[in-house]
Write a protein that holds these residues in place. Structure first.
Motif, PDB file in Angstrom:
ATOM      1  N   HIS A  26       0.845  -1.188   0.000  1.00 36.98           N
ATOM      2  CA  HIS A  26       0.000   0.000   0.000  1.00 36.98           C
ATOM      3  C   HIS A  26       0.881   1.238   0.000  1.00 36.98           C
ATOM      4  O   HIS A  26       2.034   1.190   0.436  1.00 36.98           O
ATOM      5  N   SER A  27       0.325   2.346  -0.458  1.00 35.15           N
ATOM      6  CA  SER A  27       1.093   3.590  -0.471  1.00 35.15           C
ATOM      7  C   SER A  27       0.204   4.773  -0.108  1.00 35.15           C
ATOM      8  O   SER A  27      -0.989   4.785  -0.399  1.00 35.15           O
ATOM      9  N   LEU A  28       0.804   5.729   0.551  1.00 40.05           N
ATOM     10  CA  LEU A  28       0.140   6.977   0.907  1.00 40.05           C
ATOM     11  C   LEU A  28       1.034   8.105   0.415  1.00 40.05           C
ATOM     12  O   LEU A  28       2.168   8.239   0.844  1.00 40.05           O
ATOM     13  N   THR A  29       0.530   8.926  -0.484  1.00 39.63           N
ATOM     14  CA  THR A  29       1.382   9.927  -1.143  1.00 39.63           C
ATOM     15  C   THR A  29       0.646  11.247  -1.313  1.00 39.63           C
ATOM     16  O   THR A  29      -0.543  11.267  -1.611  1.00 39.63           O
ATOM     17  N   TYR A  30       1.401  12.341  -1.133  1.00 42.42           N
ATOM     18  CA  TYR A  30       0.900  13.664  -1.466  1.00 42.42           C
ATOM     19  C   TYR A  30       1.735  14.220  -2.613  1.00 42.42           C
ATOM     20  O   TYR A  30       2.957  14.099  -2.610  1.00 42.42           O
ATOM     21  N   ILE A  31       1.063  14.861  -3.560  1.00 46.96           N
ATOM     22  CA  ILE A  31       1.742  15.481  -4.694  1.00 46.96           C
ATOM     23  C   ILE A  31       1.360  16.951  -4.755  1.00 46.96           C
ATOM     24  O   ILE A  31       0.177  17.300  -4.821  1.00 46.96           O
ATOM     25  N   TYR A  32       2.371  17.808  -4.706  1.00 46.62           N
ATOM     26  CA  TYR A  32       2.183  19.256  -4.771  1.00 46.62           C
ATOM     27  C   TYR A  32       2.801  19.762  -6.071  1.00 46.62           C
ATOM     28  O   TYR A  32       3.939  19.421  -6.383  1.00 46.62           O
ATOM     29  N   THR A  33       2.072  20.603  -6.799  1.00 47.30           N
ATOM     30  CA  THR A  33       2.563  21.151  -8.062  1.00 47.30           C
ATOM     31  C   THR A  33       2.309  22.652  -8.094  1.00 47.30           C
ATOM     32  O   THR A  33       1.180  23.092  -7.865  1.00 47.30           O
ATOM     33  N   ALA A  34       3.368  23.421  -8.368  1.00 44.26           N
ATOM     34  CA  ALA A  34       3.243  24.882  -8.402  1.00 44.26           C
ATOM     35  C   ALA A  34       3.896  25.443  -9.656  1.00 44.26           C
ATOM     36  O   ALA A  34       4.991  25.028 -10.039  1.00 44.26           O
ATOM     37  N   GLU A 115       9.196  33.619 -18.228  1.00 43.04           N
ATOM     38  CA  GLU A 115       9.051  32.205 -18.538  1.00 43.04           C
ATOM     39  C   GLU A 115       8.191  31.518 -17.472  1.00 43.04           C
ATOM     40  O   GLU A 115       8.059  32.002 -16.348  1.00 43.04           O
ATOM     41  N   THR A 116       7.620  30.387 -17.840  1.00 46.68           N
ATOM     42  CA  THR A 116       6.823  29.599 -16.899  1.00 46.68           C
ATOM     43  C   THR A 116       7.635  28.400 -16.433  1.00 46.68           C
ATOM     44  O   THR A 116       8.139  27.619 -17.248  1.00 46.68           O
ATOM     45  N   HIS A 117       7.771  28.260 -15.128  1.00 42.11           N
ATOM     46  CA  HIS A 117       8.515  27.145 -14.543  1.00 42.11           C
ATOM     47  C   HIS A 117       7.618  26.432 -13.531  1.00 42.11           C
ATOM     48  O   HIS A 117       6.650  27.007 -13.020  1.00 42.11           O
ATOM     49  N   VAL A 118       7.946  25.172 -13.258  1.00 43.21           N
ATOM     50  CA  VAL A 118       7.100  24.370 -12.375  1.00 43.21           C
ATOM     51  C   VAL A 118       7.956  23.612 -11.370  1.00 43.21           C
ATOM     52  O   VAL A 118       9.001  23.046 -11.709  1.00 43.21           O
ATOM     53  N   LEU A 119       7.518  23.641 -10.133  1.00 47.67           N
ATOM     54  CA  LEU A 119       8.171  22.916  -9.043  1.00 47.67           C
ATOM     55  C   LEU A 119       7.176  21.920  -8.474  1.00 47.67           C
ATOM     56  O   LEU A 119       6.026  22.270  -8.194  1.00 47.67           O
ATOM     57  N   ASN A 145      11.008  17.907  -7.937  1.00 50.38           N
ATOM     58  CA  ASN A 145      11.206  17.909  -9.381  1.00 50.38           C
ATOM     59  C   ASN A 145      11.044  19.335  -9.875  1.00 50.38           C
ATOM     60  O   ASN A 145      10.118  20.038  -9.462  1.00 50.38           O
ATOM     61  N   TYR A 146      11.947  19.775 -10.748  1.00 49.02           N
ATOM     62  CA  TYR A 146      11.872  21.144 -11.263  1.00 49.02           C
ATOM     63  C   TYR A 146      11.883  21.123 -12.786  1.00 49.02           C
ATOM     64  O   TYR A 146      12.785  20.536 -13.399  1.00 49.02           O
ATOM     65  N   ASP A 147      10.869  21.722 -13.369  1.00 47.20           N
ATOM     66  CA  ASP A 147      10.725  21.776 -14.833  1.00 47.20           C
ATOM     67  C   ASP A 147      10.816  20.393 -15.472  1.00 47.20           C
ATOM     68  O   ASP A 147      11.431  20.201 -16.524  1.00 47.20           O
ATOM     69  N   GLY A 148      10.226  19.413 -14.808  1.00 44.04           N
ATOM     70  CA  GLY A 148      10.151  18.066 -15.362  1.00 44.04           C
ATOM     71  C   GLY A 148      11.370  17.201 -15.120  1.00 44.04           C
ATOM     72  O   GLY A 148      11.409  16.051 -15.564  1.00 44.04           O
ATOM     73  N   ASN A 149      12.363  17.712 -14.397  1.00 39.22           N
ATOM     74  CA  ASN A 149      13.582  16.950 -14.124  1.00 39.22           C
ATOM     75  C   ASN A 149      13.771  16.751 -12.616  1.00 39.22           C
ATOM     76  O   ASN A 149      13.411  17.619 -11.816  1.00 39.22           O
TER      77      ASN A 149
END
Length: 323
Positions: A26-34, A115-119, A145-149
């Motif tokens: 089983h897994s319990l996970t939180y995912i944050y995207t900004a 530019e648009t960046h994502v963390l 993860n930053y900008d998909g990496n």
């Protein structure tokens, strides 16, 4: 100074795998995207956060609604309002934290503010459940993860931060020097996260025991024109109310453009629910029409086919339970 107080208390959701062999993971996970700035795309928000229990979303927050909300009935029914109020405050705090730290990263990498960046941050735990229901820690997950990496991650076994990019080395060195942060991170992944996983699994399994699978019926009624009949797919008597219903023609799912209409989910008198979808078809149509019903709450996936005879009777085509 890049990321401070990143591990403030938040409840991690659990992924419930349906399997019959042990140990069961089983897994319990939180995912944050900004995002570094608003993205003018439908359904995309500047900040989102979601909890997942065994890959199934159990809670959600975004920068538009500004509230942590349940995505499973058992979350709504079992957890008090105080839990959601505190969760909302935590998510709002994280939203601000992400905004500050994206700016720090962009300055560090000398990136333009146009530019648009994502963390993104993923944090949680995995555990193995034995045949007696005992849950044992398997591994922790804490990754940025930053900008998909890949950017930065926590090695739970060796209790060190691992830089996956040159720009992350500075953060790694600073965080490795904060013993309290490493101890808290390890304790959270191995203990607190696992405790929440146990609670969420317990609640989700209680709902599964209480769940009622739908009865599925396929039938036709007369239309205004004699050359047309109304094909109806009815699912009734199910609980909880989350359900997927599809009408297929020779395997292809029909949609609104094909004329499909739906009653939506409506309550029955006995605290269960029903949904009715229907479409007009030519009486002379010799295609095979199938009603597909997926009810996650009772782990049921059922299909019924209305045969080419175009009678008002249906026969069961295939049933998958506990898939």
């Amino acid at each position: 100074r890049m990321m401070v107080n990143m591990l403030e208390h938040d409840i991690l959701p659990v992924f419930v795998a349906t399997t019959f062999s042990f140990p069961e993971t089983h897994s319990l996970t939180y995912i944050y995207t900004a995002f570094s700035k608003p993205v003018e795309l439908p359904g995309i928000h500047e900040f989102t956060a979601m909890g997942l229990l065994d890959n199934r979303m159990i809670d959600y927050y975004d920068s538009t609604i500004q509230k942590k909300v349940p995505k499973q009935d058992w979350m709504k029914e079992r957890l008090q309002q105080e839990y959601w109020d505190k969760g909302t405050q935590s998510r709002q705090s994280k939203q601000q934290w992400f905004k500050v730290n994206i700016d720090i990263l962009m300055n560090r990498m000398k990136q333009s503010s146009t530019e648009t960046h994502v963390l993104q941050w993923m944090v949680g735990c995995e555990g193995d459940e034995d045949e007696h229901g005992n849950l044992q820690f398997k591994r922790g997950i804490n990754m940025y993860n930053y900008d998909g990496n890949d950017f930065l991650g926590f090695d739970d076994e060796h209790q060190v931060w691992v830089a996956a990019a040159d720009a992350a080395v500075l953060t790694k060195r600073k965080w490795d020097e904060v013993t309290a942060l490493k101890d808290y991170t390890k304790g959270y992944l191995e203990k607190e996260c696992m405790e929440w996983m146990k609670i969420f699994l317990k609640y989700s399994k209680m709902q599964l025991r209480d769940a009622s699978p739908p009865e599925v019926h396929v039938f036709t009624t007369k239309a205004k024109q004699s050359s047309i009949v109304v094909l109806t797919c009815l699912a009734t008597g199910f609980y909880p109310k989350e359900i997927t219903l599809n009408i297929r023609r020779n395997g292809r799912i029909l949609n609104k453009e094909d004329g499909v209409k739906s009653s939506g989910v409506r309550p029955n008198h006995d605290d269960t629910f029903q949904r009715r979808d229907y479409v007009e078809i030519l009486r002379s149509d010799t295609a095979e029409y199938t009603c597909e019903v997926i009810h996650p709450g009772s782990n049921m996936h059922k299909e019924k086919t209305w045969g080419k005879s175009h009678s008002c009777f249906s026969y069961e085509f295939i049933v998958f339970s506990y898939h």
